[in-house]
Design a protein around this motif. Structure first.
Motif, mmCIF file in Angstrom:
data_model
loop_
_atom_site.group_PDB
_atom_site.id
_atom_site.type_symbol
_atom_site.label_atom_id
_atom_site.label_comp_id
_atom_site.label_asym_id
_atom_site.label_seq_id
_atom_site.Cartn_x
_atom_site.Cartn_y
_atom_site.Cartn_z
ATOM 1 N N ALA A 1 -114.636 -21.786 5.274
ATOM 2 C CA ALA A 1 -113.686 -22.700 5.914
ATOM 3 C C ALA A 1 -112.472 -22.901 5.005
ATOM 4 N N TYR A 2 -111.305 -22.980 5.623
ATOM 5 C CA TYR A 2 -110.057 -23.212 4.898
ATOM 6 C C TYR A 2 -109.319 -24.377 5.563
ATOM 7 N N GLU A 3 -108.646 -25.153 4.741
ATOM 8 C CA GLU A 3 -107.839 -26.253 5.272
ATOM 9 C C GLU A 3 -106.366 -25.909 5.116
ATOM 10 N N VAL A 4 -105.632 -26.066 6.217
ATOM 11 C CA VAL A 4 -104.191 -25.829 6.217
ATOM 12 C C VAL A 4 -103.510 -27.131 6.613
ATOM 13 N N GLN A 5 -102.776 -27.730 5.701
ATOM 14 C CA GLN A 5 -102.070 -28.979 5.986
ATOM 15 C C GLN A 5 -100.638 -28.654 6.390
ATOM 16 N N ILE A 6 -100.286 -29.075 7.586
ATOM 17 C CA ILE A 6 -98.956 -28.791 8.130
ATOM 18 C C ILE A 6 -98.073 -30.027 8.011
ATOM 19 N N LYS A 7 -96.847 -29.799 7.605
ATOM 20 C CA LYS A 7 -95.854 -30.863 7.523
ATOM 21 C C LYS A 7 -94.694 -30.518 8.463
ATOM 22 N N LEU A 8 -94.286 -31.497 9.267
ATOM 23 C CA LEU A 8 -93.152 -31.317 10.168
ATOM 24 C C LEU A 8 -91.931 -31.929 9.505
ATOM 25 N N VAL A 9 -90.946 -31.128 9.225
ATOM 26 C CA VAL A 9 -89.814 -31.584 8.417
ATOM 27 C C VAL A 9 -88.505 -31.363 9.151
ATOM 28 N N GLU A 10 -87.510 -32.105 8.712
ATOM 29 C CA GLU A 10 -86.153 -31.953 9.232
ATOM 30 C C GLU A 10 -85.327 -31.235 8.183
ATOM 31 N N ASN A 11 -84.784 -30.100 8.537
ATOM 32 C CA ASN A 11 -83.954 -29.314 7.642
ATOM 33 C C ASN A 11 -82.517 -29.814 7.744
ATOM 34 N N LEU A 12 -82.037 -30.447 6.654
ATOM 35 C CA LEU A 12 -80.697 -31.045 6.693
ATOM 36 C C LEU A 12 -79.607 -30.002 6.878
ATOM 37 N N GLU A 13 -79.848 -28.778 6.381
ATOM 38 C CA GLU A 13 -78.850 -27.729 6.549
ATOM 39 C C GLU A 13 -78.747 -27.303 8.010
ATOM 40 N N LYS A 14 -79.847 -27.459 8.750
ATOM 41 C CA LYS A 14 -79.863 -27.041 10.153
ATOM 42 C C LYS A 14 -79.773 -28.219 11.106
ATOM 43 N N LYS A 15 -79.649 -29.424 10.564
ATOM 44 C CA LYS A 15 -79.659 -30.605 11.427
ATOM 45 C C LYS A 15 -78.446 -30.600 12.355
ATOM 46 N N VAL A 16 -78.711 -30.817 13.615
ATOM 47 C CA VAL A 16 -77.639 -30.953 14.592
ATOM 48 C C VAL A 16 -77.254 -32.420 14.668
ATOM 49 N N ARG A 17 -76.007 -32.708 14.391
ATOM 50 C CA ARG A 17 -75.528 -34.087 14.401
ATOM 51 C C ARG A 17 -74.843 -34.392 15.732
ATOM 52 N N THR A 18 -75.067 -35.600 16.185
ATOM 53 C CA THR A 18 -74.441 -36.073 17.414
ATOM 54 C C THR A 18 -73.240 -36.938 17.067
ATOM 55 N N LEU A 19 -72.091 -36.595 17.620
ATOM 56 C CA LEU A 19 -70.864 -37.338 17.382
ATOM 57 C C LEU A 19 -70.588 -38.251 18.568
ATOM 58 N N VAL A 20 -70.477 -39.546 18.300
ATOM 59 C CA VAL A 20 -70.102 -40.532 19.313
ATOM 60 C C VAL A 20 -68.951 -41.335 18.739
ATOM 61 N N ARG B 1 -94.447 -18.223 11.204
ATOM 62 C CA ARG B 1 -95.343 -17.088 10.963
ATOM 63 C C ARG B 1 -95.807 -17.184 9.518
ATOM 64 N N TYR B 2 -97.051 -17.612 9.346
ATOM 65 C CA TYR B 2 -97.559 -17.959 8.017
ATOM 66 C C TYR B 2 -98.526 -16.896 7.512
ATOM 67 N N THR B 3 -98.276 -16.436 6.287
ATOM 68 C CA THR B 3 -99.158 -15.479 5.623
ATOM 69 C C THR B 3 -100.031 -16.224 4.628
ATOM 70 N N PHE B 4 -101.343 -16.038 4.708
ATOM 71 C CA PHE B 4 -102.266 -16.740 3.831
ATOM 72 C C PHE B 4 -102.118 -16.242 2.390
ATOM 73 N N PRO B 5 -102.347 -17.115 1.417
ATOM 74 C CA PRO B 5 -102.289 -16.687 0.005
ATOM 75 C C PRO B 5 -103.346 -15.643 -0.340
#
Length: 285
Positions: A114-133, A102-106
């Motif tokens: 016209a406005y440009e919004v650049q989106i980045k898809l990131v991995e949050n290390l604090e929320k990363k789910v690790r798989t144990l094998v 939910r993004y609030t514009f500046p």
């Protein structure tokens, strides 16, 4: 029942993985020289010209939007056009894999701008789910048992562990430490050969010990057995019930993660009659 349980576990794991990834707005800028809002004008409900958000992101078809949006969203190559009335302040961006932002514009949007919004898809290390094998070994009285441990954890998560010693015997005869066949007064001659059979299946919870800690604790319950057989001179196997047990398995232990390598040590018991150590080295990525 089993199918429903599998579905619940699958959905739970999917939700965990989604929580480890996020949508972020990397940049928001006004496109002063972009004439698209004038050349491809769209009016709002008050017949006023709209603003256009040009959202730059890969895999555009994977995104949906909610908010004060006018008309249909336009998907182009690497870019999404969203028409909004002048004065709009926010938008909701949704993606099945990366969740909701939910993004609030500046600033409030201006009409025919016209406005440009650049989106980045990131991995949050604090929320990363690790798989144990992890391959594991159980060390107790007799020869060891072998198996694996599979888990999913961010701060808290499920695991399952299976161990077996790849040895078994069948017998309709039972005796105690005195060697007397139960139900009779006979004590057969034994060859001195012994055979052990060990199996366990456990499941439980892994808990991270701190927000960014490499240390984890685990605890679980399950079912298992440890059987000991003696061979008679006639080639029959007799189960020694004084040295055998089956029933509830209980275990506790700890895991240490060094980057993607993990080390595990724990203790496991079957009905407090049989106790063994459990060791393992594997991957947590």
């Amino acid at each position: 029942m089993k199918r429903n349980l599998f579905t619940l576990v699958f959905l739970f794991c999917c939700c965990l993985f989604m929580q480890g990834q996020e949508i972020k707005v990397e940049a928001f800028s006004k496109l002063e020289r972009d004439l698209t809002p004038r050349t491809e004008e769209r009016l709002d409900l008050n017949d006023e010209p709209c603003s256009i958000l040009k959202i730059v992101v890969a895999h555009v078809k994977d995104f949906r939007f909610e908010g004060n949006i006018v008309g249909d969203v336009i998907y182009k190559e690497g870019e999404i056009w969203v028409y909004m009335p002048a004065g709009s302040r926010n938008i909701t961006i949704q993606n099945d894999k990366y969740g909701v932002l939910r993004y609030t514009f500046p600033e409030r949007l201006k009409k025919q701008t016209a406005y440009e919004v650049q989106i980045k898809l990131v991995e949050n290390l604090e929320k990363k789910v690790r798989t144990l094998v992890m391959p594991v070994i159980g060390i107790g009285k007799g020869h060891p048992s072998y198996g694996f441990m599979l888990g999913f954890v961010r701060n808290t998560g499920p695991y399952v562990k299976v161990k077996y010693d790849f040895s078994n015997f069948s017998s309709n005869l039972e005796c105690g430490d005195d060697g007397i066949i139960k139900g009779t007064s006979d004590t057969p001659w034994y060859t001195g050969e012994k055979r052990q059979s060990r199996m366990s299946v456990t499941a439980g919870v892994i808990q991270r010990l701190g927000k960014l800690s490499p240390f984890y604790a685990y605890a679980g319950l399950g079912y298992g057995y440890n059987k000991l057989g003696w061979e008679t001179v006639n080639g029959d196997w007799v189960k020694n019930t004084d040295q055998s047990c089956d029933g509830i398995e209980m275990e506790i232990g700890g895991i240490y993660r060094l980057k993607n390598i993990s080390f595990m040590a724990g203790i496991q018991t079957n009905s407090f009659s049989y106790i063994e150590a459990t060791l393992g080295v594997g991957f947590m990525f």
